[in-house]
Design a protein around this motif. Sequence first.
Motif, mmCIF file in Angstrom:
data_model
loop_
_atom_site.group_PDB
_atom_site.id
_atom_site.type_symbol
_atom_site.label_atom_id
_atom_site.label_comp_id
_atom_site.label_asym_id
_atom_site.label_seq_id
_atom_site.Cartn_x
_atom_site.Cartn_y
_atom_site.Cartn_z
ATOM 1 N N ILE A 1 -6.261 2.624 -9.363
ATOM 2 C CA ILE A 1 -7.574 2.442 -8.746
ATOM 3 C C ILE A 1 -8.625 2.236 -9.835
ATOM 4 O O ILE A 1 -8.739 3.027 -10.777
ATOM 5 N N ARG B 1 2.546 4.482 -1.025
ATOM 6 C CA ARG B 1 2.172 5.410 -2.105
ATOM 7 C C ARG B 1 3.179 5.448 -3.248
ATOM 8 O O ARG B 1 2.802 5.628 -4.405
ATOM 9 N N ARG C 1 2.565 2.670 -6.076
ATOM 10 C CA ARG C 1 1.255 2.612 -6.730
ATOM 11 C C ARG C 1 1.396 2.874 -8.230
ATOM 12 O O ARG C 1 1.130 3.968 -8.724
ATOM 13 N N ASP D 1 0.812 -1.213 0.000
ATOM 14 C CA ASP D 1 0.000 0.000 0.000
ATOM 15 C C ASP D 1 0.855 1.277 0.000
ATOM 16 O O ASP D 1 0.330 2.371 0.034
ATOM 17 N N LEU E 1 -8.494 -2.510 -7.469
ATOM 18 C CA LEU E 1 -8.116 -1.759 -6.284
ATOM 19 C C LEU E 1 -9.128 -0.650 -6.051
ATOM 20 O O LEU E 1 -9.598 -0.008 -7.000
ATOM 21 N N ARG E 2 -9.463 -0.444 -4.795
ATOM 22 C CA ARG E 2 -10.344 0.659 -4.385
ATOM 23 C C ARG E 2 -9.694 1.351 -3.201
ATOM 24 O O ARG E 2 -8.919 0.747 -2.453
ATOM 25 N N GLU E 3 -10.040 2.612 -3.009
ATOM 26 C CA GLU E 3 -9.524 3.346 -1.867
ATOM 27 C C GLU E 3 -10.529 3.234 -0.731
ATOM 28 O O GLU E 3 -11.708 3.547 -0.887
ATOM 29 N N GLY F 1 -7.697 6.410 3.089
ATOM 30 C CA GLY F 1 -6.770 6.433 1.962
ATOM 31 C C GLY F 1 -6.039 5.139 1.676
ATOM 32 O O GLY F 1 -5.286 5.048 0.716
ATOM 33 N N ARG F 2 -6.254 4.106 2.491
ATOM 34 C CA ARG F 2 -5.604 2.818 2.233
ATOM 35 C C ARG F 2 -6.265 2.127 1.046
ATOM 36 O O ARG F 2 -7.458 2.291 0.807
ATOM 37 N N LEU F 3 -5.478 1.342 0.341
ATOM 38 C CA LEU F 3 -6.014 0.584 -0.785
ATOM 39 C C LEU F 3 -6.436 -0.804 -0.346
ATOM 40 O O LEU F 3 -5.812 -1.405 0.531
#
Length: 154
Positions: free
Chosen positions: A133, A33, A36, A31, A77-79, A83-85
Amino acid sequence: MSLVADRRKPELVLPARATPRETLALSDIDDHRDLRYLQPAVEFFRIVDGHGRPTKAVFRAALAEALVHYYPLAGRLREAPGGRLVVECTGEGVVFVEAEAAVSLDELGEPPLPACTFVEQLLCDVGDARVVIGVPLFFMQATISRTATAAPNS
């Protein structure tokens, strides 16, 4: 050397059978940043003697079967709050592109692909690799050599 891949239209490949519908949290490392993005990779495989030329149907079937066991790859992937995925295991599928190129593996040298200018021809278009995302988590382009000879049917 130049290489031009003749790509077909991208298709979604779904798992061969029903898979669990669940939401999975990513590890702290996954996760991060700075990680990503979609990471490209190129792999080379020779045709095994006597097995003939691989076909789109063979690749699709193998990929669909693998997605049964690695079903999170067929999700998105979704938030989540904060803010974590997370991975929503939805079975939406992965992208598969079939391509052909007029080059043999032998022409690429040993080991294949030392710093080359045509690597983009071997990778399918993923759009902006930093957008993760809501997009497929796996993109596969199978580029088959037009110069490969098919084994006779036995």
